[in-house]
Design an enzyme around this catalytic site. Structure first.
Site, short mmCIF file in Angstrom:
data_model
loop_
_atom_site.label_atom_id
_atom_site.label_comp_id
_atom_site.label_asym_id
_atom_site.label_seq_id
_atom_site.Cartn_x
_atom_site.Cartn_y
_atom_site.Cartn_z
CD GLU A 4 17.30 9.61 21.36
OE1 GLU A 4 17.12 9.18 22.62
OE2 GLU A 4 16.57 9.25 20.38
CD GLU B 282 22.16 21.44 19.04
OE1 GLU B 282 21.30 21.93 19.26
OE2 GLU B 282 22.65 20.80 19.97
N PRO C 66 2.68 -6.39 17.77
CG PRO C 66 2.67 -8.28 19.20
CD PRO C 66 2.72 -6.91 19.35
N GLY C 67 0.08 -7.26 16.79
CA GLY C 67 -0.97 -7.28 15.93
C GLY C 67 -1.10 -6.80 14.49
CB ILE D 116 -0.86 0.16 1.38
CG1 ILE D 116 -1.78 -1.21 1.39
CG2 ILE D 116 -1.67 1.48 1.34
CD1 ILE D 116 -2.92 -1.24 0.76
NE ARG E 107 8.62 9.12 20.65
CZ ARG E 107 9.41 8.68 19.95
NH1 ARG E 107 9.70 8.89 18.61
NH2 ARG E 107 10.28 7.75 20.44
#
Lengths: 183, 183
Positions: A96, A138, A114-115, A14, A64
């Site tokens: 980091e 940076e 894992p689904g 896809i 996030r």
């Protein structure tokens, strides 16, 4: 024992993206029927619990986008092509949090979702930490925070640490230290 | 404190599927540059640690097509529309292991793969378990297995339990019981 395995009949690509890809496969179920499985294709990743000699762990605050929140996480990153998990762990520590590790111990390799995702993440404990030479990356928009491991465990219970790999990895280190300290 | 937040500039819907969707967004980074974020859209899920009065937990063996393996996991499932997390937990317990729970305790809500997935999973401890009336869901290709919690913790260290939510949830229960039993 029940038959559990599903087999691929057809596979359709896809999307091929920057970080992830997406496939939609037609599969044969154990009972002979067919169904669809959507599979996010991920190159795999590494996550590291950086443990200082004073018992503090170094976490990173990181926005996030997918969840629209700043999360507290252990340092982590996606495997580069042909990179070993250990090299990736050392690179991510440097980029980091600006540290290198004298010792890396493999704790576990776990599937995050894992689904629907192929992602396997290798989790390490990093000790004998020393400030790394050279600059931090940076382009990593992360903010390191050092807190006692016990406080981090409390923060899981209080809902302040919500990243699954971080919850799993911190508790793995906590459990290991408890088990090692018992007679 | 560094500026960490990324803001959406454009959003493109790539895929709308059975379980998941996929978006590709253009975002503005904290340094003013732009980048791409691929986002897997997931309805959210529930996972449950079913703890018997004899100290065993009930896990399920389940084939995970995305990773091509049978994994040992705690019972879990995707939230149905308008379903509460508690109702989903009770439904999954009945469908996957044939039990109902007298008590459900919320342990944590964690993001499985916040680097690219919206999925939030609510983790519960289920106790006062009783066999449920009615049949288990014959379309669930899962095989229940009851093992002592301590053995499950050992199996994490041995690499026999590799599912992230299961690792996190079992260790949460183990840690909670340790903390409760200490003076």
């Amino acid at each position: 024992m029940r038959e559990l395995i599903e087999t691929m009949l057809e596979s359709e690509r896809i999307y091929d993206g920057r970080l992830i890809g997406l496939r939609r496969d037609k599969v044969k179920l154990p009972n002979g029927r067919t169904s669809t499985r959507e599979v996010v294709v991920h190159p795999g990743a590494v996550a590291i619990v950086p443990l200082l000699s004073d018992g503090r762990v170094i976490l990173v605050r990181q926005y996030r986008y997918a969840v629209g929140k700043i999360l507290m996480e252990i340092p982590a990153g996606t495997l580069h092509p042909n990179e070993t998990a250990e090299d990736c762990a050392l690179r991510e520590l440097r980029e980091e949090i600006g540290y290198t590790a004298g010792q890396l111990e493999h704790l576990a390799s776990i599937y995050l979702a894992p689904g629907y995702s192929t992602e396997l993440i290798h989790v390490f404990l990093a000790t004998n930490l020393e400030p790394a030479s050279g600059d931090m990356d940076e382009d990593e928009f992360v903010e390191p925070v050092a807190i006692p491991l016990e406080d981090a465990i409390s923060q899981i219970g209080e809902g302040k640490i919500q990243d699954a790999k971080t919850v799993a990895a911190l508790l793995l280190v906590w459990q290991k230290r408890k088990a090692d300290s018992e007679p």
